[in-house]
Design an enzyme around this catalytic site. Structure first.
Site, short mmCIF file in Angstrom:
data_model
loop_
_atom_site.label_atom_id
_atom_site.label_comp_id
_atom_site.label_asym_id
_atom_site.label_seq_id
_atom_site.Cartn_x
_atom_site.Cartn_y
_atom_site.Cartn_z
N SER A 1 -8.33 -0.89 -2.67
CA SER A 1 -8.64 0.34 -1.92
C SER A 1 -9.99 0.25 -1.19
CB SER A 1 -8.67 1.54 -2.87
OG SER A 1 -9.07 2.69 -2.15
N THR B 1 -3.22 7.59 -4.37
CA THR B 1 -2.47 6.61 -3.60
C THR B 1 -1.30 6.08 -4.43
OG1 THR B 1 -2.69 4.68 -2.16
CG2 THR B 1 -4.05 4.66 -4.14
N LYS C 1 1.65 9.44 -5.31
CA LYS C 1 1.60 10.50 -4.28
C LYS C 1 2.69 11.56 -4.44
CE LYS C 1 -0.74 8.52 -0.30
NZ LYS C 1 -0.62 8.28 1.14
N ASN D 1 -2.18 13.54 -1.16
CA ASN D 1 -3.15 12.43 -1.23
C ASN D 1 -4.56 12.92 -1.55
OD1 ASN D 1 -4.06 13.52 1.21
ND2 ASN D 1 -4.52 11.52 2.07
N ASP E 1 -3.44 13.02 5.23
CA ASP E 1 -2.94 12.00 6.17
C ASP E 1 -2.51 12.65 7.49
OD1 ASP E 1 -3.30 9.70 4.67
OD2 ASP E 1 -1.34 9.85 3.69
N GLY F 1 10.29 3.48 11.53
CA GLY F 1 10.17 3.50 10.07
C GLY F 1 10.30 4.91 9.52
N GLY G 1 -4.87 1.98 13.28
CA GLY G 1 -4.85 2.86 12.11
C GLY G 1 -6.21 3.13 11.47
P1 NAP Z 1 6.61 2.52 2.97
O1 NAP Z 1 6.77 3.87 2.36
O2 NAP Z 1 6.94 1.32 2.17
O3 NAP Z 1 7.51 2.52 4.33
C1 NAP Z 1 7.64 1.38 5.12
C2 NAP Z 1 8.75 1.60 6.16
O4 NAP Z 1 8.81 0.44 6.99
C3 NAP Z 1 10.14 1.79 5.58
O5 NAP Z 1 10.78 2.75 6.37
C4 NAP Z 1 10.77 0.41 5.77
O6 NAP Z 1 12.16 0.49 5.91
C5 NAP Z 1 10.16 0.01 7.08
N1 NAP Z 1 10.19 -1.45 7.27
C6 NAP Z 1 9.62 -2.40 6.49
N2 NAP Z 1 9.85 -3.62 7.01
C7 NAP Z 1 10.59 -3.43 8.14
C8 NAP Z 1 11.15 -4.31 9.11
N3 NAP Z 1 10.99 -5.64 9.02
N4 NAP Z 1 11.83 -3.76 10.14
C9 NAP Z 1 12.00 -2.43 10.23
N5 NAP Z 1 11.51 -1.55 9.33
C10 NAP Z 1 10.80 -2.05 8.31
O7 NAP Z 1 5.12 2.29 3.48
P2 NAP Z 1 4.09 3.41 4.02
O8 NAP Z 1 3.29 3.91 2.88
O9 NAP Z 1 4.86 4.37 4.85
O10 NAP Z 1 3.10 2.51 4.91
C11 NAP Z 1 3.58 1.90 6.09
C12 NAP Z 1 2.43 1.28 6.87
O11 NAP Z 1 1.52 2.28 7.28
C13 NAP Z 1 1.60 0.25 6.09
O12 NAP Z 1 1.26 -0.79 6.98
C14 NAP Z 1 0.36 1.02 5.71
O13 NAP Z 1 -0.78 0.19 5.55
C15 NAP Z 1 0.20 1.93 6.91
N6 NAP Z 1 -0.55 3.17 6.60
C16 NAP Z 1 -1.73 3.38 7.23
C17 NAP Z 1 -2.43 4.54 6.99
C18 NAP Z 1 -3.74 4.76 7.70
O14 NAP Z 1 -4.51 5.64 7.28
N7 NAP Z 1 -4.01 4.07 8.77
C19 NAP Z 1 -1.94 5.50 6.08
C20 NAP Z 1 -0.71 5.25 5.46
C21 NAP Z 1 -0.02 4.07 5.72
P3 NAP Z 1 13.19 -0.07 4.78
O15 NAP Z 1 13.15 0.95 3.67
O16 NAP Z 1 14.48 -0.13 5.49
O17 NAP Z 1 12.62 -1.39 4.33
#
Ligand code: NAP
Length: 293
Positions: free
Chosen positions: A19, A66, A70, A91, A106, A133, A256
């Site tokens: 983190s 986190t 969550k 969060n 968020d 996604g 991000g």
């Molecule tokens: P998550 O709940 O695991 O969701 C990931 C999503 O991506 C799912 O819908 C997954 O679909 C899809 N996915 C994964 N691989 C894929 C591929 N090859 N092609 C198409 N779809 C794909 O993760 P999350 O918590 O939402 O986080 C997602 C991203 O956002 C991460 O990179 C994280 O670091 C970033 N994030 C950034 C912030 C920020 O403050 N900047 C905050 C939160 C998250 P399937 O279920 O079909 O695999």
């Protein structure tokens, strides 16, 4: 300096070692000169309720949440904001008279860089959002786009059943704004990309160390219209391949990092009740990320 009077803030998760929150929160705390410390707290899922009771006992002033807590924390809270209810995840937690209250920063974190954009038409009621996604982050992005009042919100994913479940989860949502949400398989992207005003990547594709990957192949990136806002929630690398290529197409690129900083700043403001040095938080994160490269 930690003293007998120092108050405790923190972030709970499992794992928690990765983190970046302690770095940016402690940078802000130190800059403000307030008597607080922000700690990483590894809590196993089975220990969540015990940990919350312990936090009450020792007077913890607030904490971030986190993965994997969550959603699991929702039944342990006595107050949940409508926004967090709509997103289905908390969060940020703060003490209330009856126990603990929870919200989701968020959403304002996602919105802050969009509000800060200059020289764009901010009439969001005419704009189309396209979200790649349907995971946890996508839920905050949908709530944010609803708050902006986007005319259409399109969510694209690769598994039909998960797409249907995602759409269903917003029926009867607690969002104050009305939601025009449609879900699509990945194959629909050639039709959707040219009409998108805001394209958000919420998948982890392209995240370090897989920096040569992009959720959109080149032929799809070439369909992005000049002036489209392309927002990648990934903050490492900076920029991602998607943002790099989209900028070549004339898109406005947002990474991000600011979302990460802003969601933290909103939480810290809630706990401390004073203006937060966002620039200090951002600089501390950039330095920490650089040292990891
Ligand atoms: P998550 O709940 O695991 O969701 C990931 C999503 O991506 C799912 O819908 C997954 O679909 C899809 N996915 C994964 N691989 C894929 C591929 N090859 N092609 C198409 N779809 C794909 O993760 P999350 O918590 O939402 O986080 C997602 C991203 O956002 C991460 O990179 C994280 O670091 C970033 N994030 C950034 C912030 C920020 O403050 N900047 C905050 C939160 C998250 P399937 O279920 O079909 O695999």
């Amino acid at each position: 300096m930690i003293k007998g009077t120092t108050k405790i803030l923190g972030v709970i998760g499992d794992p928690i070692e990765h983190s970046l929150s302690p770095i940016m929160h402690n940078a802000a705390i130190s800059h403000l000169g307030v008597d607080y410390i922000y700690l990483p707290l590894r809590i196993k899922p089975a220990d969540l309720a015990t940990a919350l009771a312990g936090f009450t006992a020792i007077g913890v002033q607030g904490f971030n949440v986190t993965i994997p807590h969550k959603q699991a924390i929702l039944p342990l809270l006595t107050e949940i904001t409508p926004l967090a209810q709509a997103v289905g995840a908390v969060n940020t937690v703060y003490p209330v008279a009856t126990g603990w209250g929870g919200t989701n920063t968020d959403v304002p974190g996602f919105l802050a860089p969009l509000h800060n954009l200059n020289n764009i038409d901010k009439n969001w009621s005419q704009k189309v959002a396209l979200i790649l996604g349907y995971g946890g982050a996508a839920r905050a992005v949908v709530a944010g786009c609803a708050e902006l009042g986007c005319a259409e919100i399109h969510v694209v994913g690769r598994q039909a059943e998960k797409l249907t479940n995602f759409q269903q989860s917003w029926v009867n949502s607690a969002l104050p704004a009305k939601l025009n949400l449609q879900v699509h398989p990945w194959d629909n992207l050639p039709n959707l990309i040219p009409k998108a005003d805001l394209l958000v990547n919420t998948t982890p594709v392209g995240m370090y160390p897989h920096i040569d990957q992009s959720p959109l192949e080149m032929a799809l990136i070439q369909l992005i219209q000049p002036g489209t806002i392309v927002y990648d929630l990934i903050y490492r690398p900076k920029p991602t391949l998607l943002l790099h290529e989209a900028a070549h197409q004339g898109a406005l690129a947002i990474d991000g990092l600011e979302m990460l900083v802003q969601q933290g700043a909103v939480a810290l403001n809630l706990w401390l009740g004073r203006p937060i040095p966002v620039d200090i938080m951002s600089a501390s994160l950039q330095m920490a990320l650089k040292s990891r490269d």
